[in-house]
Design a protein around this motif. Structure first.
Motif, mmCIF file in Angstrom:
data_model
loop_
_atom_site.group_PDB
_atom_site.id
_atom_site.type_symbol
_atom_site.label_atom_id
_atom_site.label_comp_id
_atom_site.label_asym_id
_atom_site.label_seq_id
_atom_site.Cartn_x
_atom_site.Cartn_y
_atom_site.Cartn_z
ATOM 1 N N ASP A 152 1.046 -0.951 0.192
ATOM 2 C CA ASP A 152 -0.141 0.022 0.228
ATOM 3 C C ASP A 152 0.904 0.851 -0.052
ATOM 4 O O ASP A 152 2.289 1.042 -0.010
ATOM 5 C CB ASP A 152 -0.770 0.117 1.462
ATOM 6 C CG ASP A 152 -2.372 0.994 1.400
ATOM 7 O OD1 ASP A 152 -2.829 2.070 0.008
ATOM 8 O OD2 ASP A 152 -2.456 1.037 2.435
ATOM 9 N N GLY A 204 -6.230 6.476 4.504
ATOM 10 C CA GLY A 204 -6.930 4.832 3.679
ATOM 11 C C GLY A 204 -6.075 3.840 2.803
ATOM 12 O O GLY A 204 -6.193 3.029 3.338
ATOM 13 N N PHE A 209 -5.591 -9.467 7.642
ATOM 14 C CA PHE A 209 -4.987 -9.097 7.056
ATOM 15 C C PHE A 209 -3.973 -8.377 7.580
ATOM 16 O O PHE A 209 -3.464 -8.036 9.050
ATOM 17 C CB PHE A 209 -6.186 -7.476 6.593
ATOM 18 C CG PHE A 209 -4.874 -6.827 6.348
ATOM 19 C CD1 PHE A 209 -3.390 -6.238 5.988
ATOM 20 C CD2 PHE A 209 -5.744 -5.273 5.315
ATOM 21 C CE1 PHE A 209 -3.169 -4.459 5.311
ATOM 22 C CE2 PHE A 209 -5.575 -4.030 5.408
ATOM 23 C CZ PHE A 209 -3.586 -4.292 5.120
ATOM 24 N N ARG A 220 -10.189 -8.151 7.488
ATOM 25 C CA ARG A 220 -11.261 -7.997 5.970
ATOM 26 C C ARG A 220 -9.990 -7.616 4.939
ATOM 27 O O ARG A 220 -8.767 -7.168 5.218
ATOM 28 C CB ARG A 220 -12.029 -6.604 5.966
ATOM 29 C CG ARG A 220 -11.163 -5.379 6.777
ATOM 30 C CD ARG A 220 -11.491 -3.944 6.901
ATOM 31 N NE ARG A 220 -10.581 -2.612 7.055
ATOM 32 C CZ ARG A 220 -9.501 -2.435 7.039
ATOM 33 N NH1 ARG A 220 -9.178 -2.937 5.506
ATOM 34 N NH2 ARG A 220 -8.685 -1.969 7.244
ATOM 35 N N GLY A 228 -8.090 -5.506 2.318
ATOM 36 C CA GLY A 228 -7.776 -4.153 2.670
ATOM 37 C C GLY A 228 -8.260 -3.035 1.113
ATOM 38 O O GLY A 228 -8.476 -3.994 0.325
ATOM 39 N N ASP A 229 -8.174 -2.222 1.558
ATOM 40 C CA ASP A 229 -8.575 -0.535 0.851
ATOM 41 C C ASP A 229 -7.105 -0.197 0.056
ATOM 42 O O ASP A 229 -6.891 0.462 1.306
ATOM 43 C CB ASP A 229 -9.880 -0.079 0.980
ATOM 44 C CG ASP A 229 -10.684 0.544 -0.168
ATOM 45 O OD1 ASP A 229 -9.893 0.430 -1.270
ATOM 46 O OD2 ASP A 229 -11.664 0.495 -0.004
ATOM 47 N N PRO A 230 -6.356 -0.338 -0.948
ATOM 48 C CA PRO A 230 -7.250 -0.578 -2.438
ATOM 49 C C PRO A 230 -5.974 -1.466 -2.742
ATOM 50 O O PRO A 230 -6.277 -1.911 -3.760
ATOM 51 C CB PRO A 230 -5.952 0.829 -2.565
ATOM 52 C CG PRO A 230 -5.262 1.260 -1.898
ATOM 53 C CD PRO A 230 -5.603 0.970 -0.753
ATOM 54 N N GLU A 231 -5.410 -2.332 -1.467
ATOM 55 C CA GLU A 231 -4.742 -3.741 -2.037
ATOM 56 C C GLU A 231 -6.059 -4.539 -2.810
ATOM 57 O O GLU A 231 -5.323 -5.375 -3.655
ATOM 58 C CB GLU A 231 -4.177 -4.409 -0.638
ATOM 59 C CG GLU A 231 -3.612 -3.852 -0.241
ATOM 60 C CD GLU A 231 -3.804 -3.044 0.957
ATOM 61 O OE1 GLU A 231 -5.526 -2.192 1.033
ATOM 62 O OE2 GLU A 231 -3.300 -2.364 2.163
HETATM 63 N N1 GLY Z 1 -5.014 -0.489 3.062
HETATM 64 C C1 GLY Z 1 -5.064 -0.156 4.422
HETATM 65 C C2 GLY Z 1 -6.703 -0.748 4.984
HETATM 66 O O1 GLY Z 1 -7.497 -1.040 4.163
HETATM 67 O O2 GLY Z 1 -6.170 -0.533 5.734
#
Ligand code: GLY
Ligand code: AMP
Length: 429
Positions: free
Chosen positions: A206, A220, A263, A281, A283-286
């Motif tokens: 990330d 984030g 994660f 959960r 990841g965002d943006p992974e």
């Molecule tokens: N990219 C980090 C998260 O989803 O917390």
């Protein structure tokens, strides 16, 4: 199967997109979804902080499977509530989601089970924090307990900054983790768990800071990439052996079996990997990058976790690399203005490129507008990282909205690592 996805960000768009590709899926409903998700799923409104609201939606939709995207519903106990009604749900229970929702619980858990992490103290008051600080060298890391969307962590460079951080982060009646600053490269490692076993899905990197060269405040996540080079077999086996499996064993021993995605936020230190944090959960943006490479049917993943069969799963990733660039609103990660018109979304993206929506909404006149800090996640998959990045940046270049900001250096660590290797090899020649 009819699948209900809870959430409305880039990660949930990627999950809905992957579900739509499964031959096992006939319908996808997303609550609340966003403007982009509306193209691949039926969107229904829901308050993600209200378990009762989400249960009402599930009762109305009657899904064969529910997939929970974000941490807030997990910490609120949505999996417990839906499972109690006999609705099959992917994700950890409220008790198991403490691995993300409480940093103090997690640090003590890691210590109890001998899982490598930074040396730390949990402080419950300003006095305890002040007394603990002198035992730490600068910089020192301070973390508020609870969920803070990646913004509850301060890296203090001086004792004065540390004292200020204690004042800022320590809410009355809450606790604060003070921990040793670790040096190294960060890795997001994703393991699928079924309460008894953990298997590796993928690793990604990330880019948490808003500014190029990893400068400025934490966000984030501003972009990610997923390559095999990030996760050599030996590292994967070590992360399973030293982190993911002991975590699943420990949670089971403590009567909170962990099912779902673990994660693992890892720091690759000189003396080995250590846990920075867990998220319970995707990841965002992974996820936007990883799912472009996932060849295994995603429904099989969810079912394996629920049915206790993760070890029977063959997780296949498309060879090559994927990358994702986040386009964010002006002011992010601070306060942002929403309702700004987004241009350039109508063209069909080139092959192997996807425009995932994060914070978007549809105006009454049908125009797509910004609706949050992170607006879009432009992702691509290719033979190698350079090509994946070039494709993602080319697609991002066709999109504009007032104040749009994005990092132009996603993947910089991997690219300079590759350059260093090339130089070493040509030196040897
Ligand atoms: N990219 C980090 C998260 O989803 O917390
Ligand atoms: P966390 O929410 O715990 O992952 O922390 C957010 C970010 O702060 C991480 O992604 C790291 O970049 C940084 N961080 C957290 N803990 C440490 C640590 N002990 N040493 C160095 N950096 C850290």
């Amino acid at each position: 199967m009819k699948i209900l996805v809870i959430g409305g960000g880039g990660r949930e768009h990627a999950l809905c997109w992957a579900l739509r590709r499964s031959p096992r899926v006939t319908a996808v409903v997303c609550a609340p979804g966003n403007a982009g998700i509306a193209a691949v799923a039926e969107c229904v409104p829901v308050r993600q902080t209200s378990v009762a609201d989400m249960v009402r939606v599930a009762d109305a939709v009657k899904p064969d499977l529910v997939v929970i995207g974000p941490e807030v519903p997990l910490a609120a106990g949505i999996v417990d509530a839906l499972s109690a009604r006999g609705i099959r749900t992917f994700g950890p229970t409220q008790a198991a989601a403490r691995l993300e929702s409480s940093k103090a619980f997690t640090k003590d858990f890691l210590q109890r089970h001998g899982i490598p992490t930074a040396r730390y103290v949990v402080a419950h008051s300003t006095e305890e924090a002040t007394a603990a600080l002198p035992a730490f060298a600068m910089p020192v890391v301070l973390k508020a307990d609870g969920l803070h969307a990646g913004k509850g962590v301060v890296i203090a460079q001086s004792p004065r900054e540390a004292e200020q951080a204690v004042a800022d982060l320590l809410a009355p009646g809450a606790s604060l983790v003070i921990e040793e600053f670790l040096q190294g490269e960060e890795l997001s490692f994703f393991a699928l768990c079924d309460g008894e076993h953990a298997v590796s899905i993928a690793a990604a990197q990330d880019h948490k800071r808003i500014g190029e060269g990893d400068t400025g405040p934490n966000t984030g996540g501003m972009g990610a990439y997923c390559t095999d080079a990030l996760l050599p077999d030996a590292l994967r086996d070590r992360l399973l052996r030293e982190v993911a499996q002991p975590t699943v064993d420990g949670m089971r021993a403590e009567d909170s079996p962990f099912r779902g995605i673990l994660f693992c936020g890892i720091m690759l230190c000189a003396d080995g990997p250590r846990v920075l944090e867990f998220n319970t959960r995707w990841g965002d943006p992974e996820t936007e990058a990883i799912l472009l490479r996932l060849q295994t049917d995603i429904v099989d993943l969810f079912e394996a976790s629920i049915n206790g069969r993760v070890r029977d799963l063959a997780v296949r990733l498309r060879p090559g690399a994927s990358a994702c660039v986040v386009l964010a609103s002006a002011g992010y990660p601070g306060a942002v203005q929403t309702g700004t018109v987004i241009h350039g979304l109508h063209a069909t993206p080139p092959p192997d490129t996807e425009i995932f929506h994060a914070g978007t909404a549809i105006y009454a006149d049908g125009e797509v507008v910004t609706a949050g800090g992170r607006v879009l996640a432009v992702a691509a998959v290719a033979e190698n990282l350079q090509e994946a990045l070039a494709q993602a940046y080319a697609a991002a270049g066709t999109i504009t909205f007032a104040g749009m900001q994005f990092r132009r250096d996603i993947g910089h660590r991997a690219l300079s690592r590759a350059q260093r290797q090339d130089r070493q090899e040509s030196d040897q020649v």
